[in-house]
Design a protein around this motif. Structure first.
Motif, short mmCIF file in Angstrom:
data_model
loop_
_atom_site.label_atom_id
_atom_site.label_comp_id
_atom_site.label_asym_id
_atom_site.label_seq_id
_atom_site.Cartn_x
_atom_site.Cartn_y
_atom_site.Cartn_z
N TYR A 113 0.85 -1.20 0.00
CA TYR A 113 0.00 0.00 0.00
C TYR A 113 0.88 1.24 0.00
CZ TYR A 113 -3.51 -3.39 1.37
OH TYR A 113 -4.33 -4.49 1.41
N PRO A 114 1.50 1.55 -1.14
CA PRO A 114 2.37 2.73 -1.17
C PRO A 114 1.60 4.04 -0.96
CG PRO A 114 2.17 1.76 -3.36
CD PRO A 114 1.48 0.85 -2.41
N ASP A 115 0.31 4.02 -1.28
CA ASP A 115 -0.53 5.19 -1.04
C ASP A 115 -1.11 5.08 0.37
OD1 ASP A 115 -2.36 7.26 -0.95
OD2 ASP A 115 -3.55 6.55 -2.65
N ARG A 116 -0.60 5.86 1.27
CA ARG A 116 -1.02 5.86 2.67
C ARG A 116 -2.54 6.00 2.81
NH1 ARG A 116 0.14 7.00 7.72
NH2 ARG A 116 -0.78 8.70 8.83
N ASN A 117 -3.14 6.81 1.95
CA ASN A 117 -4.58 7.06 2.04
C ASN A 117 -5.40 5.80 1.79
OD1 ASN A 117 -4.24 9.80 2.63
ND2 ASN A 117 -4.05 10.31 0.47
N GLU A 118 -4.90 4.90 0.98
CA GLU A 118 -5.62 3.65 0.74
C GLU A 118 -5.70 2.83 2.02
OE1 GLU A 118 -5.62 -0.28 -2.18
OE2 GLU A 118 -3.96 1.14 -2.32
N LEU A 119 -4.60 2.76 2.75
CA LEU A 119 -4.58 2.02 4.01
C LEU A 119 -5.48 2.69 5.05
CD1 LEU A 119 -3.41 -0.49 5.28
CD2 LEU A 119 -1.39 0.83 5.91
N VAL A 120 -5.46 4.00 5.10
CA VAL A 120 -6.36 4.73 6.00
C VAL A 120 -7.81 4.39 5.67
CG1 VAL A 120 -7.24 7.04 6.60
CG2 VAL A 120 -4.76 6.64 6.49
#
Length: 118
Positions: free
Chosen positions: A72-79
């Motif tokens: 999940y390089p995009d932090r917002n996806e994990l959030v």
């Protein structure tokens, strides 16, 4: 002996220097807070379903949480996943921690900070 001039510019520079020095400490604190929440059986409760390095008595319902930053390089996806995974996967067993107000946005952010170190 000449004293430092007491100008707003000096105060701004000192404030910036203090902020830069505190940055790594705040980041370490967020990671520690996130780990505490992730391992807390009453709050984040990630260990109920996931294997996490360093956690005791993990569950096996969800995937092992490792290599998270590469997955999940995009932090917002994990959030978003932690906030409400049902939006992405309506069949998920993962509780919508943010939507149900189990975790605050700040707590979710701290957990993401921790998960990104795995």
């Amino acid at each position: 002996m000449t004293a430092f001039p007491r100008t707003p510019v000096l105060y701004v520079l000192l404030a910036i220097a203090a902020g830069l020095a505190a940055g790594p400490v705040r980041a370490q604190s967020a990671v520690a807070d996130g780990q505490k929440l992730a391992f807390d059986r009453g709050k984040g409760n990630c260990l109920t379903c996931h294997v996490i390095k360093g956690g005791d008595l993990p569950g096996t319902i969800g995937p092992e949480l490792k290599d998270i930053k590469s997955k999940y390089p995009d932090r917002n996806e994990l959030v978003a996943i932690i906030f409400d995974e049902t939006k992405r996967n309506p069949q998920t067993m993962m509780p919508p921690f943010g939507r149900n107000r189990i975790l605050t946005e700040q707590e979710i952010s701290a957990i993401v900070d921790f998960l990104q170190t795995l």
